[in-house]
Design a protein around this motif. Structure first.
Motif, PDB file in Angstrom:
ATOM      1  N   ASP A 286      -6.424   1.460  -3.629  1.00 52.98           N
ATOM      2  CA  ASP A 286      -5.462   2.524  -3.907  1.00 52.98           C
ATOM      3  C   ASP A 286      -5.705   3.133  -5.282  1.00 52.98           C
ATOM      4  OD1 ASP A 286      -4.306   2.144  -1.455  1.00 52.98           O
ATOM      5  OD2 ASP A 286      -2.547   1.078  -2.209  1.00 52.98           O
TER       6      ASP A 286
ATOM      7  N   ILE B 271      -4.717  -2.991  -3.455  1.00 51.22           N
ATOM      8  CA  ILE B 271      -4.283  -2.355  -4.703  1.00 51.22           C
ATOM      9  C   ILE B 271      -5.473  -1.700  -5.400  1.00 51.22           C
ATOM     10  CG2 ILE B 271      -3.367  -2.821  -7.015  1.00 51.22           C
ATOM     11  CD1 ILE B 271      -1.682  -5.069  -5.597  1.00 51.22           C
TER      12      ILE B 271
ATOM     13  N   SER C 289       0.258   2.114  -5.960  1.00 59.25           N
ATOM     14  CA  SER C 289       0.512   1.007  -5.040  1.00 59.25           C
ATOM     15  C   SER C 289       1.294  -0.080  -5.762  1.00 59.25           C
ATOM     16  CB  SER C 289      -0.798   0.459  -4.490  1.00 59.25           C
ATOM     17  OG  SER C 289      -1.598  -0.039  -5.527  1.00 59.25           O
TER      18      SER C 289
ATOM     19  N   GLU D 196       0.815  -1.215   0.000  1.00 51.09           N
ATOM     20  CA  GLU D 196       0.000   0.000   0.000  1.00 51.09           C
ATOM     21  C   GLU D 196       0.849   1.265   0.000  1.00 51.09           C
ATOM     22  OE1 GLU D 196      -3.837   1.748   2.397  1.00 51.09           O
ATOM     23  OE2 GLU D 196      -2.588   0.269   3.387  1.00 51.09           O
TER      24      GLU D 196
END
Length: 105
Positions: free
Chosen positions: A51, A48, A58, A13
């Motif tokens: 993000d 992911i 990420s 992250e």
């Protein structure tokens, strides 16, 4: 183990790191290992995806399952994940992966 998993998820992250789960020879007789591998991959993929929806850079997650008879991956996810099933014995598959890496480098 839980602390390690939390660290991996945080690194994906915040640091944009790539993570690969490489599962060797775990057939249906060891479902706990197969399920845990799939759960870790799914958790990382969700991070992911989250993000990306927030426009945050990420990392990535890939899942490689090597087994001569039972390499299929039943993980169904809409998150961005690379999943590779290799129907082979572990040693032969790893030697072939090593050969490909040598060719690419």
């Amino acid at each position: 183990y839980q602390a390690w998993e939390a660290t991996v998820e945080k690194d994906i992250e915040t640091s944009g790191k790539r993570f690969v789960v490489l599962e060797l020879g775990c057939g249906p007789t060891v479902p706990a290992v197969r399920e845990e591998s799939e759960e870790v991959v799914s958790d990382c993929a969700k991070i992911i995806q989250s993000d990306k929806s927030r426009c945050v850079k990420s990392g990535s997650v890939s899942f490689i399952r090597i087994n001569p008879k039972h390499a299929e991956i039943s993980l169904s996810t809409s998150e961005p994940t690379r999943m590779i099933s290799i129907f082979s014995k572990a040693e032969a598959a790893l030697k072939e992966i090593d050969r490909w890496i040598d060719l690419l480098i």
